[in-house]
Design an enzyme around this catalytic site. Structure first.
Site, mmCIF file in Angstrom:
data_model
loop_
_atom_site.group_PDB
_atom_site.id
_atom_site.type_symbol
_atom_site.label_atom_id
_atom_site.label_comp_id
_atom_site.label_asym_id
_atom_site.label_seq_id
_atom_site.Cartn_x
_atom_site.Cartn_y
_atom_site.Cartn_z
ATOM 1 N N LYS A 1 -16.731 7.520 30.241
ATOM 2 C CA LYS A 1 -15.452 7.535 29.684
ATOM 3 C C LYS A 1 -14.690 6.218 29.380
ATOM 4 O O LYS A 1 -14.463 5.668 30.349
ATOM 5 C CB LYS A 1 -14.389 8.684 30.136
ATOM 6 C CG LYS A 1 -13.524 8.904 29.673
ATOM 7 C CD LYS A 1 -12.228 9.263 29.768
ATOM 8 C CE LYS A 1 -11.202 7.846 30.631
ATOM 9 N NZ LYS A 1 -10.290 7.382 29.827
ATOM 10 N N GLU B 1 -14.067 -0.283 41.414
ATOM 11 C CA GLU B 1 -14.113 -1.416 40.946
ATOM 12 C C GLU B 1 -12.511 -1.621 40.508
ATOM 13 O O GLU B 1 -12.213 -1.425 39.839
ATOM 14 C CB GLU B 1 -14.700 -2.065 40.155
ATOM 15 C CG GLU B 1 -16.318 -2.189 40.418
ATOM 16 C CD GLU B 1 -17.064 -3.491 41.430
ATOM 17 O OE1 GLU B 1 -15.797 -4.038 41.134
ATOM 18 O OE2 GLU B 1 -17.946 -3.235 42.021
ATOM 19 N N CYS C 1 -9.867 -8.943 35.622
ATOM 20 C CA CYS C 1 -9.192 -8.257 36.791
ATOM 21 C C CYS C 1 -9.166 -9.911 38.272
ATOM 22 O O CYS C 1 -9.392 -9.867 38.922
ATOM 23 C CB CYS C 1 -10.581 -6.893 37.471
ATOM 24 S SG CYS C 1 -11.901 -7.353 37.154
ATOM 25 N N GLU D 1 -0.632 -7.124 40.897
ATOM 26 C CA GLU D 1 -1.371 -7.118 40.201
ATOM 27 C C GLU D 1 0.051 -7.138 38.660
ATOM 28 O O GLU D 1 0.033 -6.267 37.946
ATOM 29 C CB GLU D 1 -2.303 -6.243 40.139
ATOM 30 C CG GLU D 1 -3.437 -6.487 38.717
ATOM 31 C CD GLU D 1 -4.656 -6.095 38.245
ATOM 32 O OE1 GLU D 1 -4.621 -4.794 38.582
ATOM 33 O OE2 GLU D 1 -5.373 -6.284 38.216
#
Ligand code: NAD
Length: 496
Positions: free
Chosen positions: A176, A250, A284, A383
């Site tokens: 997905k 991750e 990331c 983040e």
């Protein structure tokens, strides 16, 4: 207007409830595609297709040479179709021409690498075997049906980072993509459909949280491979625990780039800008905290400011553009909110901070630099996933390491220095899964990638990444065939 359907059991289908979503180009907010969006029923039927394909052995028992050849076929077709895939990736994600060109090559390269790794032979005999007494074999088998959920920042690479190792291990799967970037994934479905991969081995569906949650909780799934934010990763971990699924996560990062006082400043300044602003900070591993010793602090900040002023903001289709739009309106708002938070926290806004003039129609944010940031500020801890760099002062190397490691994340980090021994000593102390010395963003398909702390669980890529799609089995074969000597009610365990 482009139109796409779900890819389930080797067929392109509308959603069972006729649901659709649209794809929006963040450059000018135009709608360019309409896609079927999966219902929970569609999700369950994609999982069932993957389960049936796995249990039939059509893929898991196929000789690995044949599996490898089919994965290579997928890689080669990606290469053949890279111009179309690149155009779609730019349109759906705002990736610049330069970045997406590399993405196409890296997607092809990762698929080719796993086509080779699919030939790996992990089976071995343990040295506890004794001739004429027993044999002890260790075998690796595919983990089974995989649910793979991915983010929007590197749409095709993230898809292949899941598909290629899962196929190489002999698994079947449902993938997905993120709702923002489902067009390129469904174009990839067409490519996969044109290869010799048996039906039902790879299924690609669209949707958001509801579809994702079905993919995690459905008991027919054996493993969840998730890439995305730490916040959603935490949910994935909770949901997967009910059926004790294998997981790899991750997740996010707040990686520290440390420039030492002996660094080659031309390299370190270019490199630190690249570390943070490449793909607008939507990476990331973005080096979104820059740690500087007092001695070079003012010079580096000034030179970075000049560098940002020269970056070319523009149309992502333009080959010269350095900075394109962010992925969506929603994300643009989030990044602008963080810039306001930085100002309220009394960090010093050196440059940027707004929407660039002339680009109000798209989802743009100027490359933004904050100095006088302290590690307790939200812009240093959280983040942002945008073009925002936080500069933090350090007294010395020891202080730099302390600041770098004082984070709930641990995905990546880097040290800039002319002295490799000094840099390596610090690199070893950084609590992160990937550390660069005088480099950034460079990853190899053959080196494991993943996070310490809240940046993830497990590793992707390389042999470790392939093993993450396997189960380990010990087979004990007794060769004595003497009933009396064998069972506990007759003898004790033989002592060494
Ligand atoms: P996100 O966590 O919002 O979404 C990721 C995926 O999860 C999407 O496909 C989304 O539809 C799905 N999802 C959302 N809610 C869900 C739920 N409740 N259950 C199951 N699935 C759900 O992340 P994003 O905004 O798409 O991507 C940005 C994030 O991804 C950043 O935090 C970034 O650091 C991270 N990322 C990590 C890596 C890595 O390898 N460590 C690589 C790329 C991106």
């Amino acid at each position: 207007m482009l139109e796409y359907k779900l890819y389930i059991n080797g067929e392109f289908r509308d959603a069972s409830n006729k649901g659709t979503i649209v794809a929006v180009n963040p450059f000018d907010r135009s709608v360019f595609a309409k896609l079927a969006v999966a219902s929970v029923e569609d999700t369950a039927s994609a999982i069932k297709a993957a389960r049936n394909a796995f249990d039939s052995g059509v893929w898991s028992h196929m000789p690995k040479e044949e599996r490898s050849a089919i994965i290579k076929q997928i890689a080669d077709k990606i290469k053949e179709n890279s111009a179309l895939l690149q155009e779609l990736e730019i349109k759906e994600s705002g990736s610049t021409y330069k970045k997406s060109k590399d993405d196409m090559y890296l997607t092809y390269r990762a698929a080719s690498t796993f086509a080779k790794l699919a030939l790996s032979d992990f089976d071995e005999e343990l040295d506890i075997s004794k001739e004429g007494v027993s044999r002890n074999l260790l075998v690796r088998e595919p983990v089974g049906v995989v649910s793979a959920i991915i983010p929007w920042n590197f749409p095709l690479q993230m898809a292949i980072w899941k598909i290629a190792p899962a196929l190489a291990a002999g698994c079947t799967m449902v993938l997905k993509p993120a709702p923002e970037t489902s067009v390129s994934a469904l174009e990839l479905a067409k490519i996969i459909d044109s290869t010799d991969l048996p039906k039902g081995v790879v299924n690609i569906i669209t949707g958001d949280a509801e579809v994702g949650e079905e993919m995690i909780t459905n008991p027919m799934v054996d493993k969840v491979a998730f890439t995305g934010s730490t916040e959603i990763g935490r949910k994935v971990m909770c949901l997967a625990s009910a059926t004790m699924k294998k997981i790899t996560l991750e997740l996010g990062g707040k990686s520290a780039s440390i420039i030492l006082d002996d660094a080659d400043l031309d390299l370190a300044i270019d490199g630190s800008a690249y570390a943070c602003y490449f793909h607008n900070g939507q990476c990331c591993v973005a080096g979104s905290r820059l740690i500087l010793p007092n001695k070079i602090h003012d010079e580096v900040v000034e030179r970075l400011k000049n560098k940002l002023g020269k970056m070319k903001i523009g149309d992502p289709m333009d080959k010269e553009t350095d900075i394109g739009p962010l992925v969506s309106n929603k994300h643009q708002k989030r990044v602008l909110e963080y810039i306001e938070i930085g100002k309220k926290e009394r960090a010093r806004l050196v440059c940027g901070g707004g929407v660039p003039k002339g680009f109000e129609r798209g989802c743009y944010v100027e490359p933004t630099l904050f100095a006088d940031v302290t590690n307790d500020m939200r812009i240093a801890r959280e983040e942002i996933f945008g073009p925002v760099l936080s500069v933090i002062k350090a007294k010395d190397d020891e202080d730099a390491i302390r600041i770098a490691n004082e984070s709930s994340f641990g995905l990546a980090g880097g040290v800039w220095s002319k002295d490799n021994d000094r840099a390596l000593a610090l690199a070893k102390r950084l609590r992160a899964g990937t550390v660069w010395i005088n480099e950034w963003h460079l990853l190899s398909d053959k080196a494991p990638f993943g996070g310490y702390k809240q940046s993830g669980v497990g590793r992707e890529l390389g042999i470790e990444g392939l093993k993450a799609y396997t189960e380990l089995k010990h087979i004990h074969i007794d060769e004595v065939l003497d009933r009396k000597k064998k069972f506990w009610y007759d003898v004790t365990v033989p002592q060494d």
